[in-house]
Design a protein around this motif. Structure first.
Motif, PDB file in Angstrom:
ATOM      1  N   PRO A 149     -50.788  77.045  37.198  1.00  0.00           N
ATOM      2  CA  PRO A 149     -49.676  76.692  36.319  1.00  0.00           C
ATOM      3  C   PRO A 149     -48.692  75.786  37.046  1.00  0.00           C
ATOM      4  O   PRO A 149     -48.515  75.890  38.252  1.00  0.00           O
ATOM      5  CB  PRO A 149     -49.022  78.031  35.985  1.00  0.00           C
ATOM      6  N   THR A 150     -48.070  74.879  36.330  1.00  0.00           N
ATOM      7  CA  THR A 150     -47.026  74.064  36.927  1.00  0.00           C
ATOM      8  C   THR A 150     -45.704  74.798  36.833  1.00  0.00           C
ATOM      9  O   THR A 150     -45.544  75.709  36.020  1.00  0.00           O
ATOM     10  CB  THR A 150     -46.904  72.706  36.218  1.00  0.00           C
ATOM     11  N   LEU A 151     -44.741  74.419  37.674  1.00  0.00           N
ATOM     12  CA  LEU A 151     -43.437  75.063  37.691  1.00  0.00           C
ATOM     13  C   LEU A 151     -42.772  74.917  36.325  1.00  0.00           C
ATOM     14  O   LEU A 151     -42.693  73.830  35.778  1.00  0.00           O
ATOM     15  CB  LEU A 151     -42.553  74.427  38.760  1.00  0.00           C
ATOM     16  N   GLY A 152     -42.298  76.044  35.768  1.00  0.00           N
ATOM     17  CA  GLY A 152     -41.633  76.016  34.475  1.00  0.00           C
ATOM     18  C   GLY A 152     -42.582  76.093  33.298  1.00  0.00           C
ATOM     19  O   GLY A 152     -42.162  76.080  32.154  1.00  0.00           O
ATOM     20  N   SER A 153     -43.878  76.184  33.561  1.00  0.00           N
ATOM     21  CA  SER A 153     -44.857  76.284  32.482  1.00  0.00           C
ATOM     22  C   SER A 153     -45.939  77.275  32.876  1.00  0.00           C
ATOM     23  O   SER A 153     -46.361  77.323  34.029  1.00  0.00           O
ATOM     24  CB  SER A 153     -45.492  74.914  32.212  1.00  0.00           C
ATOM     25  N   ARG A 154     -46.374  78.072  31.924  1.00  0.00           N
ATOM     26  CA  ARG A 154     -47.441  79.033  32.197  1.00  0.00           C
ATOM     27  C   ARG A 154     -48.811  78.472  31.859  1.00  0.00           C
ATOM     28  O   ARG A 154     -49.817  79.141  32.057  1.00  0.00           O
ATOM     29  CB  ARG A 154     -47.193  80.314  31.390  1.00  0.00           C
ATOM     30  N   GLU A 155     -48.841  77.272  31.327  1.00  0.00           N
ATOM     31  CA  GLU A 155     -50.122  76.689  30.968  1.00  0.00           C
ATOM     32  C   GLU A 155     -50.832  76.168  32.213  1.00  0.00           C
ATOM     33  O   GLU A 155     -50.224  75.501  33.043  1.00  0.00           O
ATOM     34  CB  GLU A 155     -49.922  75.549  29.965  1.00  0.00           C
ATOM     35  N   PRO A 156     -52.109  76.468  32.364  1.00  0.00           N
ATOM     36  CA  PRO A 156     -52.837  76.032  33.558  1.00  0.00           C
ATOM     37  C   PRO A 156     -53.077  74.528  33.554  1.00  0.00           C
ATOM     38  O   PRO A 156     -53.118  73.886  32.498  1.00  0.00           O
ATOM     39  CB  PRO A 156     -54.156  76.805  33.467  1.00  0.00           C
ATOM     40  N   SER A 157     -53.215  73.978  34.737  1.00  0.00           N
ATOM     41  CA  SER A 157     -53.452  72.553  34.893  1.00  0.00           C
ATOM     42  C   SER A 157     -54.601  72.330  35.862  1.00  0.00           C
ATOM     43  O   SER A 157     -54.725  73.043  36.856  1.00  0.00           O
ATOM     44  CB  SER A 157     -52.194  71.867  35.436  1.00  0.00           C
ATOM     45  N   VAL A 158     -55.442  71.351  35.563  1.00  0.00           N
ATOM     46  CA  VAL A 158     -56.510  70.991  36.491  1.00  0.00           C
ATOM     47  C   VAL A 158     -56.072  69.874  37.427  1.00  0.00           C
ATOM     48  O   VAL A 158     -56.839  69.426  38.268  1.00  0.00           O
ATOM     49  CB  VAL A 158     -57.790  70.554  35.739  1.00  0.00           C
ATOM     50  N   SER A 159     -54.821  69.420  37.294  1.00  0.00           N
ATOM     51  CA  SER A 159     -54.334  68.351  38.166  1.00  0.00           C
ATOM     52  C   SER A 159     -54.296  68.825  39.615  1.00  0.00           C
ATOM     53  O   SER A 159     -53.858  69.945  39.896  1.00  0.00           O
ATOM     54  CB  SER A 159     -52.933  67.921  37.749  1.00  0.00           C
ATOM     55  N   PRO A 160     -54.725  67.990  40.566  1.00  0.00           N
ATOM     56  CA  PRO A 160     -54.655  68.382  41.978  1.00  0.00           C
ATOM     57  C   PRO A 160     -53.224  68.501  42.482  1.00  0.00           C
ATOM     58  O   PRO A 160     -52.994  69.046  43.556  1.00  0.00           O
ATOM     59  CB  PRO A 160     -55.408  67.262  42.691  1.00  0.00           C
ATOM     60  N   ALA A 161     -52.245  68.001  41.723  1.00  0.00           N
ATOM     61  CA  ALA A 161     -50.844  68.094  42.143  1.00  0.00           C
ATOM     62  C   ALA A 161     -50.164  69.365  41.637  1.00  0.00           C
ATOM     63  O   ALA A 161     -49.017  69.628  42.004  1.00  0.00           O
ATOM     64  CB  ALA A 161     -50.072  66.867  41.645  1.00  0.00           C
ATOM     65  N   ALA A 162     -50.831  70.144  40.808  1.00  0.00           N
ATOM     66  CA  ALA A 162     -50.214  71.339  40.230  1.00  0.00           C
ATOM     67  C   ALA A 162     -49.957  72.386  41.301  1.00  0.00           C
ATOM     68  O   ALA A 162     -50.814  72.679  42.131  1.00  0.00           O
ATOM     69  CB  ALA A 162     -51.104  71.922  39.138  1.00  0.00           C
ATOM     70  N   GLY A 163     -48.747  72.944  41.305  1.00  0.00           N
ATOM     71  CA  GLY A 163     -48.413  74.049  42.192  1.00  0.00           C
ATOM     72  C   GLY A 163     -48.067  73.658  43.606  1.00  0.00           C
ATOM     73  O   GLY A 163     -47.832  74.532  44.442  1.00  0.00           O
ATOM     74  N   ARG A 164     -47.983  72.378  43.904  1.00  0.00           N
ATOM     75  CA  ARG A 164     -47.649  71.968  45.265  1.00  0.00           C
ATOM     76  C   ARG A 164     -46.903  70.650  45.228  1.00  0.00           C
ATOM     77  O   ARG A 164     -46.683  70.066  44.164  1.00  0.00           O
ATOM     78  CB  ARG A 164     -48.909  71.841  46.125  1.00  0.00           C
ATOM     79  N   GLY A 165     -46.484  70.188  46.381  1.00  0.00           N
ATOM     80  CA  GLY A 165     -45.767  68.926  46.428  1.00  0.00           C
ATOM     81  C   GLY A 165     -44.509  68.970  45.586  1.00  0.00           C
ATOM     82  O   GLY A 165     -43.756  69.940  45.607  1.00  0.00           O
ATOM     83  N   LEU A 166     -44.274  67.930  44.809  1.00  0.00           N
ATOM     84  CA  LEU A 166     -43.052  67.831  44.018  1.00  0.00           C
ATOM     85  C   LEU A 166     -43.006  68.847  42.890  1.00  0.00           C
ATOM     86  O   LEU A 166     -41.927  69.109  42.347  1.00  0.00           O
ATOM     87  CB  LEU A 166     -42.890  66.416  43.467  1.00  0.00           C
ATOM     88  N   ASP A 167     -44.135  69.431  42.528  1.00  0.00           N
ATOM     89  CA  ASP A 167     -44.117  70.503  41.526  1.00  0.00           C
ATOM     90  C   ASP A 167     -43.243  71.658  42.001  1.00  0.00           C
ATOM     91  O   ASP A 167     -42.621  72.361  41.195  1.00  0.00           O
ATOM     92  CB  ASP A 167     -45.548  70.992  41.261  1.00  0.00           C
ATOM     93  N   ARG A 168     -43.138  71.855  43.310  1.00  0.00           N
ATOM     94  CA  ARG A 168     -42.301  72.930  43.854  1.00  0.00           C
ATOM     95  C   ARG A 168     -40.810  72.627  43.702  1.00  0.00           C
ATOM     96  O   ARG A 168     -39.973  73.507  43.869  1.00  0.00           O
ATOM     97  CB  ARG A 168     -42.645  73.170  45.325  1.00  0.00           C
ATOM     98  N   PHE A 169     -40.472  71.382  43.413  1.00  0.00           N
ATOM     99  CA  PHE A 169     -39.090  71.002  43.122  1.00  0.00           C
ATOM    100  C   PHE A 169     -38.875  70.797  41.625  1.00  0.00           C
ATOM    101  O   PHE A 169     -37.858  70.272  41.203  1.00  0.00           O
ATOM    102  CB  PHE A 169     -38.732  69.694  43.834  1.00  0.00           C
TER     103      PHE A 169
END
Length: 303
Positions: free
Chosen positions: A219-239
């Protein structure tokens, strides 16, 4: 303790807001982060830092916080832009864009770098975005040249995200990472203390394969929907910055279109680039329409 820099303070603010991405923190909560935010002069410093973050679209300010213990305090929260999973770029699309960038526009895309005290933060976040999009690791000399800034300036900006002297309220400790997963290996002359070079990397920064990404949706920050993006859950997603801004989207659209019209582009990348272009166009239109509806949030923060 030495005075903190604007980059260190603003990175600490983003770290704190990301603890509760959809909830407003009071300005009193943020004043407690560091000594530079306290007292009369601290009020001005906090307002200045928040203004820089707000102008970049990172945060919303002037929100009424109605917690029972802090009635009618002015609140601040992350400006989360939630992007539907159908618009998330896949590992194949990210990889094709990364190859196009390496060949056509080497180095980080610095379209978001602006004047002001948050400029070093812009530089650092541009590097993080570069790493999370598939590079994984980068050399400080090469980064500095491609971004047109002195290497020590870039190193100082990144160091504020790696180990921040502002106390992290979650653990009551200083020198904690403001951005988890980012790290530096610095080469310093033992006699003079001169920075000779550095390497920066993002943990798990290399692109996952499509099968790896789909087997571990995040899931990305602020959303419970899963993502297949390699950027999900790390990097700028943490901000709270998973989704591209308008300027970032336009830059990547331009890169994609350039690659698609370039005869040297690998035929195997064309389908992925065309798919990425469609997603980027739809997201660009969504952001443009959202801006027309909401306008530019210019509310100031309480003193």
């Amino acid at each position: 303790m030495p005075r903190t820099s604007p980059t260190q303070r603003m990175a600490a603010v983003l770290r704190q807001l990301a603890r509760r991405p959809s909830t407003a923190f009071s300005t009193d909560d943020l004043r407690a982060l560091c000594a530079e935010y306290r007292g009369t002069s601290g009020n001005r410093t906090l307002r200045r830092d928040l203004r820089q973050l707000r102008e970049r679209g990172f945060i919303e300010t002037g929100l009424t916080e109605r917690r029972h213990d802090l009635p009618n305090r002015m609140g601040v929260r992350l400006n989360l832009t939630i992007k539907g999973p159908h618009l998330h770029l896949s590992p194949e699309e990210h990889a094709a864009l990364a190859r196009a960038r390496e060949r056509l526009r080497p180095g980080p895309a610095t379209v978001e770098v602006r004047a002001g005290s948050a400029r070093p933060l812009d530089l650092a976040l541009a590097v993080v975005r570069h790493l999370e999009e598939g590079v994984g690791e980068a050399d400080g000399h090469e980064l500095a040249v491609s971004m047109g800034v002195p290497m020590p300036t870039l190193h100082e900006a990144l160091a504020a995200l790696v180990a921040n002297p502002v106390v992290d309220p979650a653990v009551q400790m200083a020198d904690r990472p403001a951005l988890e997963g980012l790290d530096l290996d610095s080469d310093v002359d033992d006699e003079t203390g001169t920075l000779l070079g550095f390497t920066v990397w993002l943990e798990d920064g290399k692109l996952a394969t499509l099968s790896e990404a789909t087997s571990r949706p995040v899931p990305t920050l602020g959303s419970r929907e899963p993502s297949v993006s390699p950027a999900a859950g790390r990097g700028l997603d943490r901000f709270g910055r998973f989704a591209y801004t308008g300027a970032e989207t336009q830059e990547r659209l331009d890169l994609t279109r350039t690659a698609l019209t370039d005869p040297a582009t690998d035929p195997g990348d064309r389908a992925a680039l065309q798919s990425a272009e469609r997603k980027l166009e739809e997201w660009h239109d969504t952001l443009h329409h959202s801006h027309e509806l909401t306008g530019d949030p210019g509310t100031d923060v309480a003193p």
